[in-house]
Scaffold this active site. Structure first.
Site, PDB file in Angstrom:
ATOM      1  N   GLU A 252       0.847  -1.194   0.000  1.00 52.78           N
ATOM      2  CA  GLU A 252       0.000   0.000   0.000  1.00 52.78           C
ATOM      3  C   GLU A 252       0.876   1.235   0.000  1.00 52.78           C
ATOM      4  O   GLU A 252       1.832   1.328   0.778  1.00 52.78           O
ATOM      5  CB  GLU A 252      -0.919   0.006   1.223  1.00 52.78           C
ATOM      6  CG  GLU A 252      -1.764   1.266   1.377  1.00 52.78           C
ATOM      7  CD  GLU A 252      -2.643   1.224   2.631  1.00 52.78           C
ATOM      8  OE1 GLU A 252      -3.075   0.125   3.013  1.00 52.78           O
ATOM      9  OE2 GLU A 252      -2.869   2.293   3.223  1.00 52.78           O
TER      10      GLU A 252
ATOM     11  N   GLU B  33      -2.461  11.254   3.354  1.00 47.14           N
ATOM     12  CA  GLU B  33      -3.485  11.062   4.386  1.00 47.14           C
ATOM     13  C   GLU B  33      -3.488  12.305   5.270  1.00 47.14           C
ATOM     14  O   GLU B  33      -2.438  12.921   5.491  1.00 47.14           O
ATOM     15  CB  GLU B  33      -3.211   9.822   5.235  1.00 47.14           C
ATOM     16  CG  GLU B  33      -3.524   8.506   4.553  1.00 47.14           C
ATOM     17  CD  GLU B  33      -3.352   7.343   5.506  1.00 47.14           C
ATOM     18  OE1 GLU B  33      -4.362   6.712   5.891  1.00 47.14           O
ATOM     19  OE2 GLU B  33      -2.193   7.055   5.862  1.00 47.14           O
TER      20      GLU B  33
END
Length: 529
Positions: A417, A422
């Site tokens: 990932e 974020e």
């Protein structure tokens, strides 16, 4: 064995018959001593041997503010006060039941060693505080003794446990011109897996352990005892008293100074027994930001191979974007509070808009959307750039990210990932760039953050540049995280793209009770190769 092991050893001493060691003998050989040079060759080095009947541990006090606690009585010690000096050496032998016997001996030894430059740079001629250079590649590494470089492993920026990066070490000069050493580890240190059980850990993966580093210690400088070539080392060794160590616990108190400047320290320590001794490398900086200054992204990928410019109003293009519906079997593995629908994302005004709302939806208190390009578009290596304006509000968790296209077959984290961006509404100005892969996923993922103001008020470019050698994370072309890629980890195959806004969960945190709704706006997604 360092003083930090004493409590474990003492526990063992308290069992069995109380029997004090007897016939404690100490011998001291001054290296290079001859009839003409009785005080040695100027290295300050003395070989000691202590023997005793019924002894299971020896504590050496060398008379120069340094002590060593070890199970065997044979060792070498370097004295570094310039000139011929006399030292009273005390050895305490411990037997079963904690009974102890003490003996002393006297040594006179010549030391010609002097390194005022290293001494001044360590202390700043007064006081200087050092931090692990977490932002530097190779801030912790390991290699064979004969290579003089961390050939086996070199940590990427901020790759390791946070307990390593919380340390601060203050080195100063006292009124007697002695080098003092104070280590603040917030009561927890990062411990090498070989020594975890000795310090009370439950296993090799439990490496952040309580270690008492309190109390002032001393640093003595001596000539390095290793065979590192002179062009790769200062030739000076730091020796920390009373079992002191530099941030990463590897059961040694001696470190060769490979390089030192006003704000940079690079050292090498030797430790390890189960598979033979290894050379451990550590980098420190005087800045508590971990070093690793941001730099302009110098891209190698110029050809636009794919994009979505969000020019057609209505639902997101179904030939590109798939909606993921639901709460993902318990909050998508993160205890998230939203239910994803196909109604919270729309293209209008040249933007993709994903809106999180406080509303009752299928048994959940919040709704939002999550879209991906699985089976529609994926790519291997290149530069992905997403221009976006982020939502705001406590508990919002927008993300722009990628997963390996083999996710349906191998699962997570085996697929890998790459979190391009974020953000937490509870930490408004901080942007996260993170990688998840086997043994480094969830809370143990490899990540870095950067402070960017105005992310919810204006559009920013969030970029990942990725090839077989490294993965770089940037905001508005300023690189803040560089990760060294390798063939052993799953970042060498196609990845697909995901866009979503979550609420709460393990990362988003507490949701503001007054939250109503907020939107992530995406101007474009572009891939260059």
């Amino acid at each position: 064995m360092l003083v930090f092991l004493t409590s474990c050893v003492d526990d063992d001493y308290n069992f069995g018959e109380i029997q004090a060691p007897t016939n404690l003998q100490i011998s001291a050989e001054v290296v290079g001593a001859t009839e003409e040079e009785p005080f040695g060759d100027g290295s300050g080095r003395v070989n000691f041997v202590a023997t005793a009947d019924n002894a299971i541990n020896f504590i050496y006090d060398f008379g120069d503010n340094r002590q060593v606690n070890q199970s065997g009585g044979e060792l070498t010690h370097d004295y570094n006060v310039v000139g011929v000096n006399e030292y009273i050496v005390t050895v305490t032998a411990t037997g079963t039941g904690g009974a102890k016997t003490t003996a002393t001996t006297r040594v006179e030894v010549l030391s010609n060693f002097d390194d005022p430059v290293t001494k001044s740079l360590l202390t700043g001629d007064d006081t200087k505080t050092w931090f692990v250079a977490s932002g530097e590649p190779g801030h912790l590494g390991v290699g064979p003794l004969d290579s003089f470089s961390p050939d086996f492993f070199a940590a990427s920026p901020n790759q390791l446990a946070s307990c390593l990066y919380d340390d601060s070490i203050t080195i100063a000069l006292d009124e007697n011109n002695n080098i003092t050493f104070n280590h603040d580890n917030a009561d927890v240190s990062f411990v090498n897996a070989e020594f975890v059980s000795q310090l009370g850990g439950g296993g090799p993966d439990d490496q952040c352990l309580p270690v008492d580093t309190s109390g002032e210690k001393f640093v003595n400088l001596s000539a390095a005892s290793s065979n590192v070539p002179s062009d790769l080392s200062t030739g000076t060794q730091m020796n920390i008293s009373d079992g002191g160590f530099l941030s990463y616990y590897i059961n040694t108190s001696s470190y060769e100074v490979l390089e030192i400047t006003e704000d940079y320290l690079y050292v090498r320590g030797i430790s390890g027994s189960s598979g033979g001794p290894l050379a451990w490398y550590l980098k420190f900086t005087t800045g508590n930001d971990g070093g690793g200054d941001e730099s302009e992204l110098d891209t190698q990928f110029e050809d636009l191979v794919w994009s979505d410019e969000f020019d057609l109003d209505g639902a997101p293009d179904p030939s590109i974007w798939n909606f993921e519906i639901g709460n993902g079997n318990g909050g998508w593995g993160n205890q998230e509070s939203q239910y994803y629908t196909d109604e919270n994302a729309i293209v209008e005004d040249g933007m993709l808009k994903i809106t999180a709302k406080a509303e009752s939806t299928n048994g959940f208190d919040y709704s939002s959307s999550r879209l991906n390009t699985l089976d529609n578009f994926d790519f291997e290596y290149g530069r992905i750039e997403v221009r976006a304006k982020l939502p705001e509000g406590g508990g919002t968790w927008p993300a722009i990210w990628m997963m390996g296209a083999n996710f349906p077959e191998v699962g997570w984290p085996e697929c890998g990932e790459i979190d391009i961006m974020e953000h937490r509404g509870n930490d408004q100005d901080q942007i996260h760039g993170t990688l998840h892969f086997p043994d480094n996923s969830g809370g143990n993922a490899v990540g870095q953050t950067t402070i960017v103001e105005g992310v919810s008020n204006e559009f920013k470019n969030y970029t990942v540049e990725w090839d077989d050698e490294q993965i770089q994370f940037a905001v508005d072309n300023q690189v803040y995280h560089t990760f060294q890629n390798s063939s052993e980890i799953p970042f060498n195959s196609p990845f697909f793209i995901i866009l979503n806004v979550a609420m709460g969960g393990t990362f988003g945190g507490d949701i503001d009770p007054a939250f109503q709704e907020s939107t992530m706006e995406v101007d474009y997604v572009r891939v260059y190769q």
